[in-house]
Design a protein around this motif. Structure first.
Motif, PDB file in Angstrom:
ATOM      1  N   LYS A 218     -55.726 -56.293  10.933  1.00  0.00           N
ATOM      2  CA  LYS A 218     -56.405 -55.388  11.874  1.00  0.00           C
ATOM      3  C   LYS A 218     -57.440 -56.122  12.735  1.00  0.00           C
ATOM      4  CE  LYS A 218     -55.805 -51.659   8.623  1.00  0.00           C
ATOM      5  NZ  LYS A 218     -56.354 -51.268   7.334  1.00  0.00           N
ATOM      6  N   GLY A 219     -57.219 -57.394  12.974  1.00  0.00           N
ATOM      7  CA  GLY A 219     -58.136 -58.144  13.815  1.00  0.00           C
ATOM      8  C   GLY A 219     -59.503 -58.374  13.219  1.00  0.00           C
ATOM      9  N   ARG A 220     -59.692 -57.973  12.009  1.00  0.00           N
ATOM     10  CA  ARG A 220     -61.046 -57.967  11.468  1.00  0.00           C
ATOM     11  C   ARG A 220     -61.158 -58.678  10.122  1.00  0.00           C
ATOM     12  NH1 ARG A 220     -65.738 -55.055  13.313  1.00  0.00           N
ATOM     13  NH2 ARG A 220     -67.202 -56.614  12.600  1.00  0.00           N
TER      14      ARG A 220
ATOM     15  N   GLU B 193     -64.104 -58.285  16.122  1.00  0.00           N
ATOM     16  CA  GLU B 193     -62.648 -58.177  16.146  1.00  0.00           C
ATOM     17  C   GLU B 193     -62.072 -59.355  16.930  1.00  0.00           C
ATOM     18  OE1 GLU B 193     -59.571 -54.766  17.450  1.00  0.00           O
ATOM     19  OE2 GLU B 193     -61.456 -54.092  16.568  1.00  0.00           O
TER      20      GLU B 193
ATOM     21  N   ASP C  31     -58.650 -61.659  18.521  1.00  0.00           N
ATOM     22  CA  ASP C  31     -57.309 -61.565  19.090  1.00  0.00           C
ATOM     23  C   ASP C  31     -56.346 -62.279  18.152  1.00  0.00           C
ATOM     24  OD1 ASP C  31     -55.091 -61.509  20.636  1.00  0.00           O
ATOM     25  OD2 ASP C  31     -56.146 -61.987  22.493  1.00  0.00           O
ATOM     26  N   GLU C  32     -55.425 -61.511  17.607  1.00  0.00           N
ATOM     27  CA  GLU C  32     -54.522 -62.097  16.613  1.00  0.00           C
ATOM     28  C   GLU C  32     -53.544 -63.094  17.220  1.00  0.00           C
ATOM     29  OE1 GLU C  32     -52.906 -58.610  14.716  1.00  0.00           O
ATOM     30  OE2 GLU C  32     -54.966 -57.959  14.391  1.00  0.00           O
TER      31      GLU C  32
ATOM     32  N   LYS D 251     -62.599 -63.975  20.072  1.00  0.00           N
ATOM     33  CA  LYS D 251     -62.990 -62.566  19.988  1.00  0.00           C
ATOM     34  C   LYS D 251     -62.196 -61.746  20.996  1.00  0.00           C
ATOM     35  CE  LYS D 251     -67.765 -63.213  18.603  1.00  0.00           C
ATOM     36  NZ  LYS D 251     -69.142 -63.060  19.052  1.00  0.00           N
ATOM     37  N   ARG D 252     -61.882 -60.567  20.599  1.00  0.00           N
ATOM     38  CA  ARG D 252     -61.190 -59.679  21.531  1.00  0.00           C
ATOM     39  C   ARG D 252     -62.189 -59.213  22.578  1.00  0.00           C
ATOM     40  NH1 ARG D 252     -57.448 -55.396  18.718  1.00  0.00           N
ATOM     41  NH2 ARG D 252     -56.122 -57.207  18.394  1.00  0.00           N
TER      42      ARG D 252
ATOM     43  N   SER E  96     -63.969 -55.805  22.371  1.00  0.00           N
ATOM     44  CA  SER E  96     -64.393 -55.454  21.021  1.00  0.00           C
ATOM     45  C   SER E  96     -65.814 -54.899  20.965  1.00  0.00           C
ATOM     46  CB  SER E  96     -64.288 -56.666  20.094  1.00  0.00           C
ATOM     47  OG  SER E  96     -65.277 -57.593  20.422  1.00  0.00           O
TER      48      SER E  96
END
Lengths: 135, 153
Positions: free
Chosen positions: B77-79, B117, B119-120, B138-139, B142
């Motif tokens: 979940k990006g986190r 969060e 970016d995967e 980082k997204r 976010s």
């Protein structure tokens, strides 16, 4: 193996305080090691994550083997540390070798942050089978 | 498995004698079932440094003596960052014995909650000299995020 008290290789521990030649202030760590023995050799594995072969020093002096490894400080400019569980510093550990190790044939290999030291036993120390001749 | 448990009282309102009368309730309270999953059986865990910049997060983990294919890295979940794997102890038939055994072997599982969060799709992970270095971006959006409220099934 039967007897661990007659160690062919002794570990000198906790020598951090007496270390004379530290040139820059950095914490000193004792690397974790595995030492095991076969009939022909003793192998030492030491965890030295972050150390390159250029920064690793293996010194043998009067059958005292000294491992010194420097880690170059990692730099992440513009980044703020959030969690630090390992610090950058120096690895240092000493071992005493006994005479049965052929000190000229010691081999060292560093890969994936692990040092593998191969300490071959001297010829006279290798167990050998003596054949009994029937006469 | 959860559907087999009909209804569970919260621990604090449960009468103490419930535990005695109904051992099955206790059974499901224990973290017993997930331990079958091998990666949850963590025998050691690597030390980790985390640093955060304006646009990225860097995670470094000391995992000496690994083959990089044995490291399993996932982002949830990006986190959440999970570092898992198994360090295999070399096995030599003719080993006579150990003088020292200080190094760690076996399964490890390290999960970190990231400060932002990420970016995967933009992850750069490198393993060298026994150190795993993960660079995360980082997204961009976010900062604020609207949260969707959904029905629970």
């Amino acid at each position: 193996m039967a007897d661990t008290t007659s160690k062919e290789m002794q570990v000198k521990e906790k020598h951090e305080v007496n270390k004379p030649e530290q040139t820059r202030p950095a914490p000193i760590f004792t690397p974790a090691v595995d030492i095991f023995e076969t009939d022909t050799e003793i192998t030492l594995l030491a965890d030295l994550p972050g150390v390159t072969s250029d920064n690793l020093n293996i010194d043998l002096n009067d059958s005292v083997l000294t491992l010194t490894g420097d880690i170059e400080p990692f730099e992440n400019p513009d980044e703020e540390d959030l969690m630090i569980e390992y610090e950058v510093g120096q690895y240092y550990r000493q071992f005493t070798l006994s005479e049965i190790i052929d000190q000229n044939k010691i081999e060292a290999n560093l890969g994936d942050g692990v040092l593998r030291l191969t300490l071959p036993k001297a010829e006279k120390a290798k167990p050998r089978k003596i054949e009994v001749k029937a006469g | 498995m959860a559907s087999l448990i009909p209804w569970k009282r919260k621990k604090e309102d449960a009468a103490p004698r419930d535990d005695i009368l109904n051992p099955f309730e206790r059974f499901f309270d224990e973290p017993f079932l997930p331990s079958f999953y091998p990666f949850n059986r963590s025998e050691w865990w690597p030390r980790v440094d985390v640093s955060e910049g304006k646009t990225g997060i860097t995670v470094e983990a000391e995992i000496p003596g690994m083959d990089k294919k044995d490291i399993d890295l996932t982002i949830e979940k990006g986190r959440f960052l999970h570092i898992r794997g198994k360090k295999i102890k070399e096995n030599k038939e003719n080993k006579k014995g150990y003088y020292r055994a200080e190094r760690s072997y076996g399964y490890f599982n390290r999960s970190l909650e990231l400060p932002a969060e990420v970016d995967e799709s933009e992850v750069d992970a490198k393993y060298s000299r026994g150190v795993l270095k993960i660079k995360l971006k980082k997204r961009k959006d976010s900062g604020t995020k609207s949260i969707k409220i959904t029905n629970r099934n």
